[in-house]
Design an enzyme around this catalytic site. Sequence first.
Site: not given
Length: 252
Positions: A31, A42, A111-112, A127, A135, A155, A213
Site C-alpha cells: 500500500a 492499511f 488492487i488499484d 490480492h 457471480c 441469475c 518503507n
Amino acid sequence: MKENELSYQARVHHLVQLIKESGKTVALTGAGASTESGIPDFRSQDSGLWNQVDPQKSVSIRALKKDPQSFYRFNFQWWDVCLQAKPNACHHSLARLEEQGWLLGVITQNIDGLHQRAGSQRVWEVHGHLRSCHCLHCGRMFDLARLKVEYHCTCGGLLRPDVVLFGDAMPEDYYTAEQVLSGCQLLLVIGSSLQVQPVAGLPRLARRVVIINHDPTPWDESAELVFRESAGQVLADVVKQLGNNTGPYYTG
C-alpha cells in the site's frame, strides 16, 4: 559502519550497484507504493485504515454475504479513491526499470491497477484487482461498475469483486509469483509492512532483499539496505543514476 547507516546518496548508489549486479530483480509492492497517489494505506502506525475499522467486519467474504449493501457502501468509499487515483513517481519508475530491462516485473499487494496504468507490463496481483466482479452462483463476469447500481447477477446470485477478501483463498497470481521468485537475486520490497501472510514470507525466496518503507518491517535486520525515504524519490533517483543503460531483460 553498517550499510543502513550510510548517507542517502551512498545507499542509492549501493542499490544501483546491486541492480546492475543482479541477473534477476523483482519488485514487491504494498500500500505504501500508492500513498503518494492519495490512496490510504492499511497498517501504518498513525493513519492505517485497519487502525480505524475491523477488516473482518467490513472487508471479509462473511461481511459481504451477511449485508451486501453495507459491505459495498463502506468499501466503495476507498475503492473510488483507488479508481480515480493516478500513478506516482514510484509506479512510473518501476515501469521504466522494466522497460530498460533492469526489472523482471512487479508482484503487488495493491488492487488499484496503478502499475499497469504507469506502463508496467508484467504485474502479478496477489490480492486481486478492481477491474471486475463475478457471480458467486453462476460465475458470470461483469465490469466492477455494475456494483454501483446492482450487486446481484441476472441469475439472482450475489456479485463479489475480484479482490481478495478476508476469508478468501489466495488467487492464482500468488502461486505464479512464488514461481517468478525462483532464482531471484534481488527483491525490492516497496511500501509493504510484510505483516500479511502468506505474502510476508515471499522475501525468503530471494537471495538479497532491499526494503523501501516508512515504517519498520520484520525483514529490516536481514535486508541488504533499508530506506525510510519516499519510494517515489528513491526509485526516481535509481532510474536517474542508471541513465540510458539497459539491463539483462532489455528486449529493445
